[in-house]
Motif scaffolding. Structure first.
Motif, PDB file in Angstrom:
ATOM      1  N   VAL B  85      -8.232   0.271   4.923  1.00 62.35           N
ATOM      2  CA  VAL B  85      -7.416  -0.934   4.768  1.00 62.35           C
ATOM      3  C   VAL B  85      -8.291  -2.147   4.459  1.00 62.35           C
ATOM      4  N   ARG B  86      -9.468  -2.204   5.084  1.00 62.98           N
ATOM      5  CA  ARG B  86     -10.344  -3.351   4.796  1.00 62.98           C
ATOM      6  C   ARG B  86     -10.853  -3.306   3.369  1.00 62.98           C
ATOM      7  N   GLY B  87     -10.947  -2.103   2.818  1.00 64.52           N
ATOM      8  CA  GLY B  87     -11.545  -1.965   1.492  1.00 64.52           C
ATOM      9  C   GLY B  87     -10.582  -2.191   0.345  1.00 64.52           C
ATOM     10  N   VAL B  88      -9.280  -2.175   0.624  1.00 62.93           N
ATOM     11  CA  VAL B  88      -8.310  -2.340  -0.461  1.00 62.93           C
ATOM     12  C   VAL B  88      -7.968  -3.821  -0.612  1.00 62.93           C
ATOM     13  N   PRO B  89      -7.983  -4.353  -1.841  1.00 64.95           N
ATOM     14  CA  PRO B  89      -7.641  -5.771  -2.029  1.00 64.95           C
ATOM     15  C   PRO B  89      -6.229  -6.052  -1.513  1.00 64.95           C
ATOM     16  N   ASP B  90      -6.077  -7.198  -0.842  1.00 64.06           N
ATOM     17  CA  ASP B  90      -4.784  -7.560  -0.251  1.00 64.06           C
ATOM     18  C   ASP B  90      -3.641  -7.436  -1.244  1.00 64.06           C
ATOM     19  N   ILE B  91      -3.876  -7.975  -2.443  1.00 66.44           N
ATOM     20  CA  ILE B  91      -2.789  -8.033  -3.423  1.00 66.44           C
ATOM     21  C   ILE B  91      -2.342  -6.631  -3.790  1.00 66.44           C
ATOM     22  N   ALA B  92      -3.306  -5.737  -4.030  1.00 69.31           N
ATOM     23  CA  ALA B  92      -2.970  -4.361  -4.382  1.00 69.31           C
ATOM     24  C   ALA B  92      -2.187  -3.730  -3.242  1.00 69.31           C
ATOM     25  N   PHE B  93      -2.646  -4.010  -2.030  1.00 72.30           N
ATOM     26  CA  PHE B  93      -1.986  -3.478  -0.850  1.00 72.30           C
ATOM     27  C   PHE B  93      -0.546  -3.965  -0.765  1.00 72.30           C
ATOM     28  N   PHE B  94      -0.359  -5.260  -0.993  1.00 75.71           N
ATOM     29  CA  PHE B  94       0.968  -5.845  -0.872  1.00 75.71           C
ATOM     30  C   PHE B  94       1.901  -5.369  -1.982  1.00 75.71           C
ATOM     31  N   MET B  95       1.343  -5.161  -3.161  1.00 75.35           N
ATOM     32  CA  MET B  95       2.172  -4.717  -4.282  1.00 75.35           C
ATOM     33  C   MET B  95       2.618  -3.274  -4.089  1.00 75.35           C
ATOM     34  N   PHE B  96       1.651  -2.429  -3.735  1.00 78.26           N
ATOM     35  CA  PHE B  96       1.923  -0.995  -3.699  1.00 78.26           C
ATOM     36  C   PHE B  96       2.528  -0.563  -2.377  1.00 78.26           C
ATOM     37  N   PHE B  97       1.929  -1.041  -1.305  1.00 80.73           N
ATOM     38  CA  PHE B  97       2.226  -0.490  -0.003  1.00 80.73           C
ATOM     39  C   PHE B  97       3.651  -0.754   0.457  1.00 80.73           C
ATOM     40  N   PHE B 157       1.631  -7.168   6.832  1.00 85.62           N
ATOM     41  CA  PHE B 157       0.615  -8.121   7.286  1.00 85.62           C
ATOM     42  C   PHE B 157      -0.112  -7.577   8.510  1.00 85.62           C
ATOM     43  N   ALA B 158       0.649  -7.015   9.444  1.00 85.49           N
ATOM     44  CA  ALA B 158       0.051  -6.535  10.687  1.00 85.49           C
ATOM     45  C   ALA B 158      -0.926  -5.398  10.424  1.00 85.49           C
ATOM     46  N   ILE B 159      -0.576  -4.514   9.500  1.00 83.52           N
ATOM     47  CA  ILE B 159      -1.471  -3.396   9.204  1.00 83.52           C
ATOM     48  C   ILE B 159      -2.762  -3.902   8.566  1.00 83.52           C
ATOM     49  N   VAL B 160      -2.612  -4.814   7.584  1.00 84.45           N
ATOM     50  CA  VAL B 160      -3.797  -5.339   6.904  1.00 84.45           C
ATOM     51  C   VAL B 160      -4.682  -6.099   7.883  1.00 84.45           C
ATOM     52  N   PHE B 161      -4.086  -7.054   8.606  1.00 85.46           N
ATOM     53  CA  PHE B 161      -4.903  -7.879   9.479  1.00 85.46           C
ATOM     54  C   PHE B 161      -5.322  -7.125  10.726  1.00 85.46           C
ATOM     55  N   GLY B 162      -4.535  -6.109  11.085  1.00 86.35           N
ATOM     56  CA  GLY B 162      -4.920  -5.265  12.207  1.00 86.35           C
ATOM     57  C   GLY B 162      -6.231  -4.551  11.949  1.00 86.35           C
ATOM     58  N   ALA B 163      -6.473  -4.143  10.704  1.00 86.88           N
ATOM     59  CA  ALA B 163      -7.715  -3.443  10.376  1.00 86.88           C
ATOM     60  C   ALA B 163      -8.916  -4.374  10.562  1.00 86.88           C
ATOM     61  N   PHE B 164      -8.755  -5.629  10.123  1.00 89.05           N
ATOM     62  CA  PHE B 164      -9.846  -6.587  10.305  1.00 89.05           C
ATOM     63  C   PHE B 164     -10.048  -6.876  11.791  1.00 89.05           C
ATOM     64  N   ALA B 165      -8.917  -7.056  12.494  1.00 85.00           N
ATOM     65  CA  ALA B 165      -8.991  -7.317  13.933  1.00 85.00           C
ATOM     66  C   ALA B 165      -9.659  -6.138  14.635  1.00 85.00           C
ATOM     67  N   ALA B 166      -9.350  -4.919  14.189  1.00 82.39           N
ATOM     68  CA  ALA B 166      -9.926  -3.735  14.814  1.00 82.39           C
ATOM     69  C   ALA B 166     -11.445  -3.765  14.705  1.00 82.39           C
ATOM     70  N   ASN B 167     -11.922  -4.151  13.536  1.00 85.25           N
ATOM     71  CA  ASN B 167     -13.361  -4.187  13.347  1.00 85.25           C
ATOM     72  C   ASN B 167     -14.011  -5.234  14.240  1.00 85.25           C
ATOM     73  N   ILE B 168     -13.330  -6.374  14.366  1.00 89.01           N
ATOM     74  CA  ILE B 168     -13.855  -7.440  15.217  1.00 89.01           C
ATOM     75  C   ILE B 168     -13.892  -6.987  16.671  1.00 89.01           C
TER      76      ILE B 168
END
Lengths: 243, 301
Positions: B85-97, B157-168
């Protein structure tokens, strides 16, 4: 005579509606940014030619319709993935689109597209021409060899010309007329009108032929009794082509 | 051109806008139904933040805990979630996912509710599930479709930002001094007790600077809502700012997008500033009473 035709059409319609009761509520997708076809009025409601037309078609097809706005860019993907049931958004019937969706018969005759610029002496063949992404006008600009500058909304194409970003804008003439009239002479039509597309139609999923047939019949009945022409004159102007 | 809709107005003098003086005109203009939708959309954005932040934190906590798990498959799952999730660009994620998520839900419901269905679900470009499996149902009113769209947005949003939060949080858990955990073990704490009573309370201090960063980025990412078809503040700013001709509105004006986007700029600046102040306080609070606060708190910030 006219009355007779109307009654027949109404009968045929109600028979059709009675046959398939599966579609009670129909969701109509539109852009809401393309006056006079469709736009949001001061209350934020969908208004315009297609609002009146769509409501009348739903009445004739005995369907309950709900209006949904969607970005132009993703208007076809959202139809095929089932977020609404029909597109009624000033969408011209083209062979390319017909590969993905099914159109009704057209509810406006093929109407001209036109160029608008700040002065009459711009170079339409070699200049920078603004058009909305994914429109027949954008495809046409590429064919002419001019440089195409694409924008997601129709209004931005006009602003690009006013700001000098593009030399001219190409769009449906019916959309450009109010903009030119109210610009106080700042903007003018340039060059000849270009006939593009096969008129505007409603688009449906290919897997949804019954619903398409209902609207097709409703459009036919409005053509037959002349109400469609009245609407075209009222919203698109006297000069717009009629049936 | 006939205007077909009535003009409900807040102020009684707004019925004939073209006759009004400047200030009154403006007061009428700024209280049209469209503008009220614009103001309400600020609520949408704030609500998105209010719901997304805790949900993303839960995703982050879950991801970090999974990535630290002793069980190999769980650990892999956590690590894959974080890195993919961290590696996929947000926009691509939002468009496709989002479309995939929506269709995934409908597919699941379809399997449960319509087992007798024989037609293929994919017919060319069309995605067809039975009427009972649609989400929301086609017969549901428009507001339910909007709420559903909003919830899908929250989840994305939660999935995308959750991945960053997970790393932190993963990093923060590793930053808690090893001696603390060893001491707990020496006192006879079970691994579970060590985790909840020693590790988790102390890791927040290390996680907060990263999380506060993430919060700021989340605030600034809310215009992506617009990509998801939610009528957010960017949608309305663009719609209201676009030039209007007198044929189609009682309030014709030129291209005013600049002013609307300026308002958005002020909103975002004010909101991030407020967040900074609040986060500063939370940080101070977390650091107070910590023996190592003076040094490591600074280093982490």
């Amino acid at each position: 005579m006219k009355k007779l035709i109307m009654t027949t059409a109404a009968l045929a319609l109600s028979a059709g509606a009675a046959m398939a009761a599966g579609h009670e509520l129909v969701r109509l997708g539109t852009e809401g940014a393309y006056p006079p076809y469709n736009f949001l009025d001061d209350n934020g409601e969908v208004a315009g030619f297609e609002r009146i037309l769509g409501d009348e078609l739903c009445k004739r097809a005995e369907l309950t319709c709900e209006w949904v706005t969607n970005d132009w860019d993703s208007i076809i993907p959202n139809l095929v993935s089932g977020n609404y049931d029909a597109i009624i958004a000033g969408m011209s019937i083209t062979a390319e689109r017909a590969e993905v969706v099914d159109f009704t018969q057209n509810y406006t005759p093929p109407s001209p597209s036109a160029y608008v610029a700040l002065s009459a002496d711009v170079d339409l063949a070699g200049g920078v021409i603004a058009a909305q992404t994914g429109t027949i006008q954008a495809a046409h600009v590429i064919e002419t060899g001019a440089t195409l500058l694409e924008f997601p909304t129709p209004d931005e194409t006009i602003q690009a010309v006013k700001a000098g970003e593009a030399d001219a804008v190409m769009a449906d003439k019916d959309f450009l007329i109010p903009a030119v009239e109210e610009s106080g002479g700042e903007m003018v039509f340039v060059g000849d009108d270009v006939p593009l597309g096969g008129g505007i139609g409603m688009a449906f999923r290919k897997s949804d032929p019954e619903l398409r047939a209902k609207f097709d019949a409703a459009i036919q009945s409005m053509k037959d009794d002349g109400t469609l022409n009245t609407l075209i004159v009222e919203w698109l102007g006297e000069d717009s082509p009629k049936f | 051109m006939t205007r077909t809709t009535p003009r409900p107005t807040i102020f009684s003098y707004c019925t004939e806008p073209d006759t009004l003086a400047r200030l009154e005109w403006l007061s009428c203009f700024l209280t049209t139904g469209k503008h009220l939708s614009f103001y309400a959309s600020f609520g949408t954005v704030l609500m998105l933040l209010a719901i997304t932040a805790p949900v993303a934190l839960v995703f982050g906590f879950g991801g970090a805990t999974a990535a630290r798990a002793s069980l190999w498959p769980v650990r892999m799952l956590g690590k894959i979630y974080i890195s993919v999730v961290r590696g996929v660009p947000d926009i691509a994620f939002f468009m496709f996912f989002v479309i995939a998520l929506d269709q995934g839900f409908e597919w699941l419901r379809h399997q449960v509710k319509c087992p007798e269905w024989t037609d293929p679900i994919r017919q060319g470009n069309d995605f067809i599930v039975c009427a009972a499996a649609k989400l929301p149902l086609n017969t549901d009113p428009q507001w339910m479709h909007e709420v559903y769209g909003f919830l899908i947005a929250v989840l994305t949003f939660a999935i995308v930002f959750g991945a960053f939060a997970a790393n932190i949080i993963y990093g923060a858990m590793n930053a808690v001094p090893r001696g603390q955990l060893e001491t707990a073990e020496a006192y006879g704490f079970s691994p579970r007790q060590t985790f909840w009573r020693i590790l988790v309370p102390q890791m927040w201090r290390y996680a907060l600077p990263g999380l506060s960063n993430l919060w700021m980025i989340l605030i600034k990412s809310t215009p992506l809502l617009f990509l998801l078809g939610v009528e957010d503040i960017v949608f309305w700013a663009r719609e209201l700012g676009a030039s209007k001709t007198a044929r189609f509105t009682d309030y014709p004006h030129g291209d005013w997008r600049m002013w609307y986007f300026l308002a958005l700029l002020v909103f975002y600046l004010a909101f991030t500033k407020l967040s900074e102040v609040v986060l500063e306080r939370v940080m101070r609070r977390l650091n107070s009473g910590q023996a190592v606060a003076a040094t490591s708190g600074k280093a982490a910030a």
